[in-house]
Write a protein that holds these residues in place. Structure first.
Motif, PDB file in Angstrom:
ATOM      1  N   ARG A  49       0.819  -1.226   0.000  1.00 57.48           N
ATOM      2  CA  ARG A  49       0.000   0.000   0.000  1.00 57.48           C
ATOM      3  C   ARG A  49       0.849   1.273   0.000  1.00 57.48           C
ATOM      4  O   ARG A  49       0.348   2.341  -0.323  1.00 57.48           O
ATOM      5  CB  ARG A  49      -0.946  -0.009   1.204  1.00 57.48           C
ATOM      6  N   SER A  50       2.124   1.141   0.367  1.00 59.42           N
ATOM      7  CA  SER A  50       2.970   2.336   0.395  1.00 59.42           C
ATOM      8  C   SER A  50       3.349   2.788  -1.016  1.00 59.42           C
ATOM      9  O   SER A  50       3.843   3.883  -1.218  1.00 59.42           O
ATOM     10  CB  SER A  50       4.237   2.061   1.204  1.00 59.42           C
ATOM     11  N   LYS A  51       3.133   1.931  -1.996  1.00 56.98           N
ATOM     12  CA  LYS A  51       3.483   2.312  -3.383  1.00 56.98           C
ATOM     13  C   LYS A  51       2.337   3.123  -3.992  1.00 56.98           C
ATOM     14  O   LYS A  51       1.166   2.805  -3.766  1.00 56.98           O
ATOM     15  CB  LYS A  51       3.719   1.065  -4.248  1.00 56.98           C
ATOM     16  N   ASP A  52       2.696   4.132  -4.785  1.00 54.50           N
ATOM     17  CA  ASP A  52       1.667   5.013  -5.346  1.00 54.50           C
ATOM     18  C   ASP A  52       1.094   4.487  -6.645  1.00 54.50           C
ATOM     19  O   ASP A  52      -0.102   4.500  -6.871  1.00 54.50           O
ATOM     20  CB  ASP A  52       2.243   6.415  -5.617  1.00 54.50           C
ATOM     21  N   LYS A  53       1.975   4.007  -7.519  1.00 56.45           N
ATOM     22  CA  LYS A  53       1.519   3.671  -8.866  1.00 56.45           C
ATOM     23  C   LYS A  53       1.146   2.202  -8.970  1.00 56.45           C
ATOM     24  O   LYS A  53       1.797   1.332  -8.366  1.00 56.45           O
ATOM     25  CB  LYS A  53       2.643   3.950  -9.865  1.00 56.45           C
ATOM     26  N   GLY A  54       0.128   1.925  -9.814  1.00 54.31           N
ATOM     27  CA  GLY A  54      -0.301   0.540 -10.029  1.00 54.31           C
ATOM     28  C   GLY A  54       0.846  -0.348 -10.478  1.00 54.31           C
ATOM     29  O   GLY A  54       1.021  -1.457  -9.987  1.00 54.31           O
ATOM     30  N   ILE A  55       1.677   0.150 -11.393  1.00 56.91           N
ATOM     31  CA  ILE A  55       2.744  -0.693 -11.947  1.00 56.91           C
ATOM     32  C   ILE A  55       3.783  -1.022 -10.863  1.00 56.91           C
ATOM     33  O   ILE A  55       4.350  -2.115 -10.836  1.00 56.91           O
ATOM     34  CB  ILE A  55       3.401  -0.027 -13.192  1.00 56.91           C
ATOM     35  N   GLU A  56       3.990  -0.081  -9.921  1.00 60.96           N
ATOM     36  CA  GLU A  56       4.927  -0.366  -8.829  1.00 60.96           C
ATOM     37  C   GLU A  56       4.350  -1.447  -7.910  1.00 60.96           C
ATOM     38  O   GLU A  56       5.060  -2.318  -7.420  1.00 60.96           O
ATOM     39  CB  GLU A  56       5.202   0.904  -8.020  1.00 60.96           C
ATOM     40  N   LYS A  57       3.053  -1.381  -7.695  1.00 67.12           N
ATOM     41  CA  LYS A  57       2.406  -2.411  -6.874  1.00 67.12           C
ATOM     42  C   LYS A  57       2.499  -3.770  -7.591  1.00 67.12           C
ATOM     43  O   LYS A  57       2.726  -4.803  -6.963  1.00 67.12           O
ATOM     44  CB  LYS A  57       0.940  -2.041  -6.630  1.00 67.12           C
ATOM     45  N   TYR A  58       2.340  -3.745  -8.912  1.00 69.14           N
ATOM     46  CA  TYR A  58       2.446  -4.984  -9.700  1.00 69.14           C
ATOM     47  C   TYR A  58       3.842  -5.590  -9.538  1.00 69.14           C
ATOM     48  O   TYR A  58       4.002  -6.788  -9.312  1.00 69.14           O
ATOM     49  CB  TYR A  58       2.162  -4.665 -11.179  1.00 69.14           C
ATOM     50  N   ILE A  59       4.853  -4.720  -9.640  1.00 67.22           N
ATOM     51  CA  ILE A  59       6.235  -5.217  -9.540  1.00 67.22           C
ATOM     52  C   ILE A  59       6.487  -5.775  -8.141  1.00 67.22           C
ATOM     53  O   ILE A  59       7.082  -6.841  -7.973  1.00 67.22           O
ATOM     54  CB  ILE A  59       7.241  -4.079  -9.886  1.00 67.22           C
ATOM     55  N   TYR A  60       5.976  -5.104  -7.133  1.00 66.91           N
ATOM     56  CA  TYR A  60       6.142  -5.610  -5.760  1.00 66.91           C
ATOM     57  C   TYR A  60       5.462  -6.986  -5.617  1.00 66.91           C
ATOM     58  O   TYR A  60       6.035  -7.932  -5.074  1.00 66.91           O
ATOM     59  CB  TYR A  60       5.564  -4.620  -4.745  1.00 66.91           C
ATOM     60  N   LEU A  61       4.262  -7.087  -6.144  1.00 63.95           N
ATOM     61  CA  LEU A  61       3.531  -8.358  -6.008  1.00 63.95           C
ATOM     62  C   LEU A  61       4.208  -9.477  -6.804  1.00 63.95           C
ATOM     63  O   LEU A  61       4.213 -10.638  -6.378  1.00 63.95           O
ATOM     64  CB  LEU A  61       2.071  -8.180  -6.448  1.00 63.95           C
ATOM     65  N   SER A  62       4.813  -9.138  -7.950  1.00 64.16           N
ATOM     66  CA  SER A  62       5.541 -10.162  -8.722  1.00 64.16           C
ATOM     67  C   SER A  62       6.728 -10.668  -7.916  1.00 64.16           C
ATOM     68  O   SER A  62       7.010 -11.874  -7.866  1.00 64.16           O
ATOM     69  CB  SER A  62       6.093  -9.600 -10.032  1.00 64.16           C
ATOM     70  N   TYR A  63       7.398  -9.735  -7.276  1.00 60.71           N
ATOM     71  CA  TYR A  63       8.532 -10.106  -6.427  1.00 60.71           C
ATOM     72  C   TYR A  63       8.053 -11.035  -5.307  1.00 60.71           C
ATOM     73  O   TYR A  63       8.628 -12.089  -5.042  1.00 60.71           O
ATOM     74  CB  TYR A  63       9.184  -8.825  -5.875  1.00 60.71           C
ATOM     75  N   LEU A  64       6.937 -10.634  -4.674  1.00 60.26           N
ATOM     76  CA  LEU A  64       6.433 -11.428  -3.551  1.00 60.26           C
ATOM     77  C   LEU A  64       6.029 -12.835  -4.018  1.00 60.26           C
ATOM     78  O   LEU A  64       6.293 -13.828  -3.346  1.00 60.26           O
ATOM     79  CB  LEU A  64       5.230 -10.706  -2.932  1.00 60.26           C
ATOM     80  N   LYS A  65       5.419 -12.905  -5.192  1.00 60.21           N
ATOM     81  CA  LYS A  65       4.989 -14.224  -5.697  1.00 60.21           C
ATOM     82  C   LYS A  65       6.190 -15.146  -5.896  1.00 60.21           C
ATOM     83  O   LYS A  65       6.123 -16.334  -5.612  1.00 60.21           O
ATOM     84  CB  LYS A  65       4.234 -14.050  -7.021  1.00 60.21           C
ATOM     85  N   ASN A  66       7.276 -14.578  -6.385  1.00 59.87           N
ATOM     86  CA  ASN A  66       8.463 -15.408  -6.602  1.00 59.87           C
ATOM     87  C   ASN A  66       9.174 -15.759  -5.304  1.00 59.87           C
ATOM     88  O   ASN A  66       9.671 -16.869  -5.130  1.00 59.87           O
ATOM     89  CB  ASN A  66       9.436 -14.689  -7.546  1.00 59.87           C
ATOM     90  N   GLU A  67       9.219 -14.792  -4.368  1.00 56.39           N
ATOM     91  CA  GLU A  67       9.974 -15.012  -3.134  1.00 56.39           C
ATOM     92  C   GLU A  67       9.193 -15.818  -2.107  1.00 56.39           C
ATOM     93  O   GLU A  67       9.757 -16.623  -1.376  1.00 56.39           O
ATOM     94  CB  GLU A  67      10.338 -13.661  -2.501  1.00 56.39           C
ATOM     95  N   ASP A  68       7.911 -15.553  -2.026  1.00 53.15           N
ATOM     96  CA  ASP A  68       7.119 -16.120  -0.939  1.00 53.15           C
ATOM     97  C   ASP A  68       5.688 -16.345  -1.455  1.00 53.15           C
ATOM     98  O   ASP A  68       4.756 -15.618  -1.091  1.00 53.15           O
ATOM     99  CB  ASP A  68       7.133 -15.125   0.241  1.00 53.15           C
ATOM    100  N   PRO A  69       5.520 -17.350  -2.314  1.00 54.22           N
ATOM    101  CA  PRO A  69       4.217 -17.515  -2.971  1.00 54.22           C
ATOM    102  C   PRO A  69       3.066 -17.737  -1.997  1.00 54.22           C
ATOM    103  O   PRO A  69       1.947 -17.277  -2.238  1.00 54.22           O
ATOM    104  CB  PRO A  69       4.407 -18.723  -3.877  1.00 54.22           C
ATOM    105  N   ALA A  70       3.346 -18.411  -0.885  1.00 55.23           N
ATOM    106  CA  ALA A  70       2.253 -18.651   0.059  1.00 55.23           C
ATOM    107  C   ALA A  70       1.723 -17.316   0.583  1.00 55.23           C
ATOM    108  O   ALA A  70       0.512 -17.123   0.731  1.00 55.23           O
ATOM    109  CB  ALA A  70       2.734 -19.528   1.205  1.00 55.23           C
TER     110      ALA A  70
END
Ligand SMILES: NC(=O)C1=CN([C@@H]2O[C@H](COP(=O)(O)OP(=O)(O)OC[C@H]3O[C@@H](n4cnc5c(N)ncnc54)[C@H](O)[C@@H]3O)[C@@H](O)[C@H]2O)C=CC1
Ligand SMILES: CC(=O)C(=O)O
Ligand SMILES: [Mg+2]
Length: 559
Positions: A49-70
């Protein structure tokens, strides 16, 4: 460690398997002393939620999916309405356009035209051949409404696959192991996906040094057909339990390859069939409300399609069953549908038409080309206006007012994606119909206050359909995906609304119930597969509906 064995049945034979274990506690010293997984969930949410732009949130979530999918899927399930627009439409549109720039590490399988003749060798490189169950295949040639994005279209396969896991818990079915550490979950949560990146430099990327695809023109039709034949044969030979979803092929190829393979392999086209099913479902619910307001029977609805491509014609074909369910003949159903494309009303006397438009082309109009949407509305007097045209704001205030003038409750579905290509916004639709609109859009819009009442937009997006449809196809091990299975998914979705949701005037169930909805749809689709005789899991035939539903729920991986 104690190993617990649990019994299960396979083809009428009782077998044992190792029961899943809870996650192993992290080893001492490898995490900070006060590390707590529940608190960490909140931390991840705050970081997002600290990210402003949708694409930044997307990149964060992609990182999270790869690092910690659960953790990624836990957040998805607990905050579905917030996260879906970030991993799917509209943000996935930006992610695709920028795919070659935001790319960090490969996800999925890339098969290009250069692999022709040796596709089997490429597929053999997939790390978990036995676990592959679902593949979302795109050639990148029509990504959402954004045109030919070439290899950048892989983003759409990745987004759909995330929704398969979040919406229907695919991982558990791929599991043959017991450990549930995050690393294992990571390995297992890679469902099979592939993008076919043959060969076209999409406009704008030819000079982009970061573009990840081939830099050459798309190949001729015969060459592509030969490639596709080899691809489909090798896919099903290498991954015998695989279901294939075709996604975002350009119009002609979408129809062509669905027809070419649908009787031969377990395959469906999401844009033609998934969209058809989701719109039929919302339309069934909307038409009841519209008919209650107008006092006219359901069989008298008249549907105008703005956009006559793979999605428009796919939805029109599926909506035929709305009318046949009301007792109309197929011919009468066909007469209740009008198409508009970039050249206006589609009618026989206009001249030569592409194959996919012929069935719905009108022979009761012979005048000059009718290109103005207001004139067409005046001529057709539709009860419903559906947009699948990629033309932003094509449903102007005049168009919306014209619909409201002839219908107490007009049905307006601007279904083009992403949001910036929507034919109108929910706010405009509410304002120009004085709050009477029955609305569903392809991408999400915020709810609106109108005269002290909260009005909710529906999201008519195939994301409600494909997780449950695919889940059923895999569990029943179908040899093909029949029309009756697609229709069952649609009716299942329409019937999955709760009384509270109906009281709020919703056309689709709330997305945070996606697992429950997918399970219900899957049950209906399994039954339809059994009736069509395309299932290859005889065990499921002996189960009662309740047993089948609980079996499906058990199969869903829960992060
Ligand atoms: N809500 C959902 O679940 C889905 C939405 N879609 C969206 O639908 C849109 C169309 O997708 P496809 O049918 O696959 O594309 P397509 O390219 O096959 O079809 C577009 C159609 O719009 C027509 N069109 C273009 N300009 C027009 C104009 N000025 N006036 C009237 N018609 C015009 C074209 O003639 C064509 O018939 C895309 O934005 C896509 O994202 C597609 C699949 C699912
Ligand atoms: C939703 C989807 O499949 C599309 O817009 O193409
Ligand atoms: Mg699509």
């Amino acid at each position: 460690m104690t190993i617990v064995l649990t019994p299960y049945w396979s083809n009428g034979v009782q077998k044992l398997r190792v029961a899943p274990q809870p996650p192993a506690a992290p080893k001492r010293g490898l995490v900070p002393a006060a590390f707590d997984r529940d608190v960490h969930t909140e931390r991840c949410l705050l970081q997002l939620r600290s990210k402003d732009k949708g694409i930044e949130k997307y990149i964060y979530l992609s990182y999270l999916k790869n690092e910690d999918p659960a953790m990624f899927y836990k957040l998805c399930l607990e905050h579905m309405a917030e996260i879906t627009p970030l991993i799917y439409t509209p943000t996935v549109g930006d992610a695709c356009v920028n795919f070659s720039h935001i790319f960090r590490r490969p996800e999925g399988l890339y098969v290009s035209i250069k692999d022709k003749g040796k596709i089997r060798d490429v597929l053999q490189n997939w790390p978990k051949i036995d676990e592959a169950r679902i593949s979302v295949v795109t050639d990148g040639s029509r990504i959402l409404g954004l045109g030919d994005l070439g290899v950048n279209g892989m983003g759409i396969s990745i987004g759909k696959l995330s929704l398969y896991v979040a919406g229907a818990g695919y991982v558990a079915m791929c599991s043959s192991r017991t450990e549930l550490t995050t690393t294992e979950a990571s390995d297992r949560s890679l469902p099979f996906l592939s993008a076919l990146t043959w060969a076209r430099t999409p406009r704008g990327t030819s000079t982009d040094p970061l573009y990840l695809g081939l830099r050459q023109k798309r190949v001729s039709d015969p060459e592509m057909e030969a490639f596709m034949d080899e691809f489909m044969q090798e896919m099903t030979a290498t991954f015998p339990k695989l279901m294939i979803q075709f996604e975002d092929f350009s119009t002609d190829n979408a129809f062509k390859y669905l027809e070419r393979y649908r009787k031969q392999y377990p395959v469906f086209n999401d844009d033609i069939q998934g969209t058809g099913a989701v719109v039929l479902s919302g339309f069934l619910n909307a038409a009841k409300l519209a008919s209650a307001a107008s006092g006219k029977p359901l069989s008298t609805h008249r549907i105008l399609f703005f956009g006559a491509g793979s999605a428009g014609v796919g939805v029109a074909s599926q909506l035929m069953s709305f009318f046949t369910l009301q007792g109309l003949t197929k011919e009468e159903a066909r007469r209740s549908i009008w198409l508009v494309d970039s050249q206006g009303l589609v009618y026989d006397a206009r001249g030569r038409l592409p194959e996919h438009k012929k069935y719905f082309s009108r022979n009761d109009y012979q005048g000059p080309p009718m290109t103005n949407l207001l004139d067409i509305i005046d001529y057709v007097r539709p009860t419903a206006l559906l947009g699948l045209s990629t033309i932003t704001n094509a449903f102007t205030s005049d168009v919306l007012e014209a619909m409201a003038l002839i219908n107490p409750r007009p049905i307006i579905f601007p279904l083009s994606n992403p949001v910036k290509l929507s034919e109108c916004s929910f706010a405009d639709a509410v304002e120009h119909t004085r709050g009477q609109v029955l609305f569903a859009s392809g991408s999400p819009f915020p709810e609106q206050e109108y005269q002290g009442k909260t009005l909710y937009p529906g999201q008519g997006n195939n994301m409600y359909i494909f997780p449950g449809l695919g889940l059923a196809a895999i569990l029943a091990r179908v040899s093909q995906v029949t029309d009756t299975m697609v229709e069952a998914s649609s009716l299942g979705l329409a019937n999955s609304l709760t009384d509270e949701e109906r009281a709020l005037g919703l056309l689709y169930p709330q997305v945070n119930r996606i697992r429950e909805i997918s399970a219900f749809i899957a049950k209906e689709v399994v039954r339809a597969a059994q009736k069509s005789g395309v299932d290859r899991s005889p065990d499921l035939r002996n189960k009662s509906d309740d047993e089948l539903l609980s079996f499906i729920n058990q199969k869903m991986w829960k992060p």
